[in-house]
Every structure is written in structure tokens, then in C-alpha cells.
Design a protein around this motif. Sequence first.
Motif, short mmCIF file in Angstrom:
data_model
loop_
_atom_site.label_atom_id
_atom_site.label_comp_id
_atom_site.label_asym_id
_atom_site.label_seq_id
_atom_site.Cartn_x
_atom_site.Cartn_y
_atom_site.Cartn_z
N GLU A 181 -67.23 -21.36 -103.99
CA GLU A 181 -67.44 -21.12 -105.42
C GLU A 181 -67.80 -19.49 -105.31
N GLU A 182 -68.33 -19.02 -104.32
CA GLU A 182 -68.43 -17.55 -104.14
C GLU A 182 -67.03 -16.79 -104.25
N ILE A 183 -66.16 -17.28 -103.46
CA ILE A 183 -65.03 -16.69 -103.41
C ILE A 183 -64.18 -16.78 -104.72
N ASP A 230 -63.80 -18.28 -90.99
CA ASP A 230 -64.30 -17.91 -92.44
C ASP A 230 -63.13 -17.33 -93.14
N LYS A 281 -66.28 -24.71 -110.25
CA LYS A 281 -67.02 -26.13 -109.65
C LYS A 281 -65.97 -27.22 -110.24
N GLU A 290 -72.29 -26.26 -97.92
CA GLU A 290 -72.06 -25.15 -97.51
C GLU A 290 -70.73 -24.55 -97.84
N GLN A 317 -61.27 -18.64 -96.15
CA GLN A 317 -61.30 -18.00 -97.46
C GLN A 317 -59.82 -17.78 -98.12
N ALA A 374 -70.09 -24.24 -101.47
CA ALA A 374 -70.58 -22.92 -102.17
C ALA A 374 -69.94 -21.66 -101.62
N LYS A 375 -69.41 -21.70 -100.51
CA LYS A 375 -68.79 -20.53 -100.13
C LYS A 375 -67.23 -20.34 -100.92
#
Length: 401
Positions: A191-193, A124, A197, A185, A128, A188-189
Amino acid sequence: MSISPRKHTQQVSVGNVKVGGGAPIVVQSMTNTDTADVAGSVQQIMELSTAGSELVRITVNTEEAAKAVPEIVNQLEQKGFSVPIIGDFHFNGHKLLEKYPDCAQALSKYRINPGNVGKGKARDPQFQQMIEFACKYNKPVRIGVNGGSLDQAVLTRLLDENRLLANPKELPAITREAIVLSALESAAKAEEIGLGKDKIILSCKISNVQELISIYEDLSNRCDYALHLGLTEAGMGSKGIVASSAALGVLMQQGIGDTIRISLTPEPGAARTKEVIVGQEILQTMGFRSFTPMVIACPGCGRTTSDYFQRLAQDIQAYLRDQMPVWKDKYKGVETMEVAVMGCVVNGPGESKNANIGISLPGSGESPVAPVFEDGVKTVTLKGDNIAGEFQELVERYIES
Ligand code: SF4
């Protein structure tokens, strides 16, 4: 199955090339040089770009490779090549992007494989870090899942969840789900970081045609990220071409796919550009895009007494392809042209009339004359020893006119 409208996906800019969001399906390829070999890599990228590769991926696997990237991009620019260069990272991408900011900046996109971005607890943070570099340098990424290096954590989790299922035949379905889920997944991660898109392209490659089709159908139903299609480890020669055409053809017919790469195992001595030509030909034969005038030639049979017409067809196709870099800006629409080279009178005149320009060569027992048709009308009949040369001149004249 008739052609479906293209699925609308989020558009991603990779350098000066648009992928998805209704843009034409992009043909891309990958070098097989050692990226640390600047001269060899530049040469191959220029060949791929000249053949029509709109994006070129290079492996960035070592410090020497990362150091070479800015010089490769610089030399390409000096030689007038603006093809976007994509860095293919595995295992150590986070370290290379951190240590070599010029490399991070010079690349137009990063490819990240979630299956080997880091193992266990390292996964992870390393993922990241790579996404943070993409945000920092404003670069898109392809999250490229591969069946051969699937993220085992996702698969193990799904197997755990399904441990009450007694039927081992369900394993392939669970593996397919793990492949799709790994991509979704990870996206999505990302995008969270903080990655937009419009900076994410997904791929889920596997070497089995039917599995690949089912995986991409599922992926396309579950997201609107731009999708990169490719059958991984497609294989050598006709097997690789047929398998890729079958898989990608079925998907694109359903409106799935924004960029394609044909992963052919090169035969010894074969040009790397073959994968680009095959990619273009799949798109052109399916009517999605046009790249170069198409030669329509019959297979030949007992009515042809020599390979004369096959050689003429080959020569004309090679000539048309060679000329395209010059013609495409000069003669609008030339890439949609059709040139027929037919072996005898049985189907020759019919096919020749349907093409822009066509020739029906004399088969065995026919008089040694070759009628030429332009826009459906017979314009001249060639005879003698130089039919091939004269027909090539007529094709040139037709195009110029
Ligand atoms: Fe044979 Fe003539 Fe048909 Fe070509 S066009 S395959 S030479 S019959």
C-alpha cells in the motif's frame, strides 16, 4: 457452531471475477503443465474452467513460461474462454515482469510469495519492483505466505524479540505470528508503494489443519483484505479432501474466506479437475453456493444385493455434472436440485420424497419395483431390466419441465 455472517472484506476484481466484499466465494485452481507448453496449458485451463474453476493460476517460473503467457491467454480468448489467468511468481518474478511486458499485461493477477521474492538486501527492492509492475499494469496481487517458505527475516526478528522466553513450546505460536505478520507487513508495504487495498488479496497457507484455522482466524481479525483460503500440501486422495474440507469448513462457517483452492496431490492418471469439483462440493454441501444438482444416495448395506444402485447414483451424478455447462443458462435454479437414489424401502421413500426427484430401488427380498417420487409425490413405479435408463429419462424430463 451455527453459520456466522461473512466477514466484510475489501472487494478485489480479478479480471471479470469479483473476490471479497460480499461476492460469492470463488473456486480457483492451478495447472500442473509446463507453462511453456502452450497447447498443453491451454487444454488444461479449458478443462479446469469447464469444470467450474473461476480463476486459474499458472506458474511463471522461466523466460519460456513468461513468453508463453500472452499466447495462452490469446488462444483461450479465441476459444471463448475468459477465465482470468493468474501468474505464480517466485524468486525471479521482478525480472520476468520487467523483461516481458506482454506477460505482465496478459495476466489478471500476480501471486507474490514474500518468503522468496528475494533474499537479504535484495528482498525489499525486488518486492517493490513487483508491486510497481502491479501498479503500472493495474493488476491485483495475492500476497501468498506459505509455511514452507516463510520469510526468515520476520521469524528471526520475532525470535530475537522473544529471546527471553525460555519455553520452546512457544515456538509454534511465534511461527504462526511470523506467518501472519509476513502477510500483513507485506500488504502494508504494498500500500505504501501505491497499490490500492482493492488490489490486495492475502493468504497464509500451512499444511496443519489446526494451525491453519488459528492463523486465518487471527489474520481475519487483524485486517479486512480479501482472503484466499487453502490448506497447502493437503495430500492425496481422501486425506487431502478430508483435511481441506475440515480446515476450510471451520473457517467459512465463521464467515472467513473469499476464494478457495483445494491443493490435492493428483493420483496418477487422475483428472486435474478433481480439485475444482471438491472445492465446489465443499461450498455446496455447506450451503454457500450451488453448482450442480446434488445426488443423495444411501451407502448401501446387506439389504442391497448388488452395486446396481451405486452405479445408478454415479451415472446420474456424472450425467448431471456433464450437462451443467448447457443447463446453467437454460434452466434457472437447476443447480439447487436434489436427486435421491436409494437402495431400498427402509429410507428410500422418505429421502426420495424430500428430494426434487428420487427413486427407491428394490432391496433384497422386496418386490422388483422402484417407486419414483417427484416433488414429494409418487408419480410412477419402474420395473424390469431398464430401471436405470428409464429413471435417467425421468430426471431429464423433470429438469426440462
Ligand atoms: Fe441399506 Fe436401505 Fe438404508 Fe440403503 S436405504 S443403507 S439399502 S437400509
